[in-house]
Design an enzyme around this catalytic site. Sequence first.
Site, PDB file in Angstrom:
ATOM      1  N   GLY A   1     -25.788   2.504   1.605  1.00  0.00           N
ATOM      2  CA  GLY A   1     -24.858   3.170   0.699  1.00  0.00           C
ATOM      3  C   GLY A   1     -25.111   2.768  -0.734  1.00  0.00           C
ATOM      4  O   GLY A   1     -24.824   1.635  -1.114  1.00  0.00           O
ATOM      5  N   VAL A   2     -25.682   3.680  -1.520  1.00  0.00           N
ATOM      6  CA  VAL A   2     -25.987   3.371  -2.924  1.00  0.00           C
ATOM      7  C   VAL A   2     -25.238   4.330  -3.844  1.00  0.00           C
ATOM      8  O   VAL A   2     -25.800   4.916  -4.766  1.00  0.00           O
ATOM      9  CB  VAL A   2     -27.508   3.384  -3.199  1.00  0.00           C
ATOM     10  CG1 VAL A   2     -28.152   2.130  -2.692  1.00  0.00           C
ATOM     11  CG2 VAL A   2     -28.195   4.612  -2.580  1.00  0.00           C
ATOM     12  N   GLY A   3     -23.933   4.479  -3.568  1.00  0.00           N
ATOM     13  CA  GLY A   3     -23.059   5.239  -4.441  1.00  0.00           C
ATOM     14  C   GLY A   3     -22.633   4.382  -5.606  1.00  0.00           C
ATOM     15  O   GLY A   3     -23.421   3.600  -6.149  1.00  0.00           O
TER      16      GLY A   3
ATOM     17  N   LYS B   1       0.842  -1.192   0.000  1.00  0.00           N
ATOM     18  CA  LYS B   1       0.000   0.000   0.000  1.00  0.00           C
ATOM     19  C   LYS B   1       0.874   1.238   0.000  1.00  0.00           C
ATOM     20  O   LYS B   1       1.979   1.236   0.552  1.00  0.00           O
ATOM     21  CB  LYS B   1      -0.896   0.023   1.244  1.00  0.00           C
ATOM     22  CG  LYS B   1      -2.191   0.783   1.057  1.00  0.00           C
ATOM     23  CD  LYS B   1      -3.181  -0.030   0.237  1.00  0.00           C
ATOM     24  CE  LYS B   1      -4.546   0.644   0.183  1.00  0.00           C
ATOM     25  NZ  LYS B   1      -5.551  -0.201  -0.496  1.00  0.00           N
TER      26      LYS B   1
ATOM     27  N   VAL C   1     -20.532   1.570  -6.135  1.00  0.00           N
ATOM     28  CA  VAL C   1     -20.681   0.112  -6.030  1.00  0.00           C
ATOM     29  C   VAL C   1     -22.104  -0.257  -5.631  1.00  0.00           C
ATOM     30  O   VAL C   1     -22.714  -1.163  -6.202  1.00  0.00           O
ATOM     31  CB  VAL C   1     -19.665  -0.476  -5.032  1.00  0.00           C
ATOM     32  CG1 VAL C   1     -19.896  -1.970  -4.854  1.00  0.00           C
ATOM     33  CG2 VAL C   1     -18.239  -0.221  -5.507  1.00  0.00           C
TER      34      VAL C   1
ATOM     35  N   TYR D   1     -24.902   1.218  -6.139  1.00  0.00           N
ATOM     36  CA  TYR D   1     -25.859   1.392  -7.232  1.00  0.00           C
ATOM     37  C   TYR D   1     -25.840   0.180  -8.166  1.00  0.00           C
ATOM     38  O   TYR D   1     -26.892  -0.371  -8.503  1.00  0.00           O
ATOM     39  CB  TYR D   1     -25.541   2.668  -8.017  1.00  0.00           C
ATOM     40  CG  TYR D   1     -26.308   2.761  -9.325  1.00  0.00           C
ATOM     41  CD1 TYR D   1     -27.645   3.165  -9.339  1.00  0.00           C
ATOM     42  CD2 TYR D   1     -25.702   2.428 -10.534  1.00  0.00           C
ATOM     43  CE1 TYR D   1     -28.363   3.235 -10.524  1.00  0.00           C
ATOM     44  CE2 TYR D   1     -26.413   2.498 -11.732  1.00  0.00           C
ATOM     45  CZ  TYR D   1     -27.742   2.901 -11.716  1.00  0.00           C
ATOM     46  OH  TYR D   1     -28.446   2.958 -12.894  1.00  0.00           O
TER      47      TYR D   1
END
Length: 363
Positions: A180-182, A80, A184, A186
């Site tokens: 959470g429907v951003g 990372k 991913v 959605y």
Amino acid sequence: MKVFEYMQKYDYEQLVFCHDEASGLKAIIAIHDTTLGPALGGCRMWTYATEEEAIQDALRLARGMTYKNAAAGLNLGGGKTVVIGNPRTDKSEALFRALGRYVQSLNGRYITAEDVGTTVHDMDIIHQETKYVTGVSETYGSSGNPSPMTALGVFRGMQATAKEAFGSDSLEGKVVAVQGVGNVGYYLCKHLYEAGAKLIVTDINEDNVKRAVEEFGAQAVAPNDIFGVECDIFAPCALGAVINDETIPQLKCKAIAGSANNQLKEDRHGDKLQELGILYAPDYVINAGGVINVADELEGYNAERARKKVENIYNILLNVYQIAKEQGIPTYKAADRLAEQRIETMRRTRSNFLVNERSLHSK
């Protein structure tokens, strides 16, 4: 923080501090384990309160990528990068080109990618200095936006979870509560809608909720109410640490399967889910579609091949559930054992090969 003591505890290989005065670059590259192959992990840009916090984040995230890549069946280790700075105000061409040169100096031991606070455009700049970067623009042969593939992996993982929890992998008629429907979330809702699932959704962004209601006939609830809704599957697709002492007593689901990272606030919360009979899909297994997709770029991106690999998350999760049942352990521990066993097997295999090679040269 005693850096070497921490690295020894979790068997890290390398920690690289990157500084460039002209561009203002202050970055840390952590390489945890390269047993399976070069370390792959994204580049995060964040306004860390202290340098110690940045070091801890790089180390923690790198180790997490080792487990994710191993469990996903990739021939890649974990690493990372964290860049200390404000992603809205501190970005520049010079900064990312300087970082690209540091990545190049590692000569393929580490491959970077997009992460929190960085974009495809940033990866394109890094790409000017090194070939060891994925998630660049499609004009460079990239896979493009990873969200649809991440969502596909979560959907297939949810089907496997349904098979384990309900006896069938059909999601038709199942009630799924999506937090959470951003990006991913959605695409996940789209798959679920087409599969005949009933959706309950929430998001802090009202436009995201409105879109899900209009396109998928979803029922909207307030963000704090999503934990207590009656549902078959709860899908956390936003923040981490949402499975905790406050939320667990509210849950009215049989299974948890979502795309969010680090869903368990503490390991003991995974133990609690098992006690309650709630099946938990380990987050780094079910949400690995994105990294599986970008990893395919290293072989020359092929969309169909990448899709098949992502859909195999279904089988990987069934394997995790089988290990959990056979060993009588929570699923999060079963996922860790799956990853650790694969790494250890390859470590012994490679060790044997190297011993044989040395013995040949000694003759």
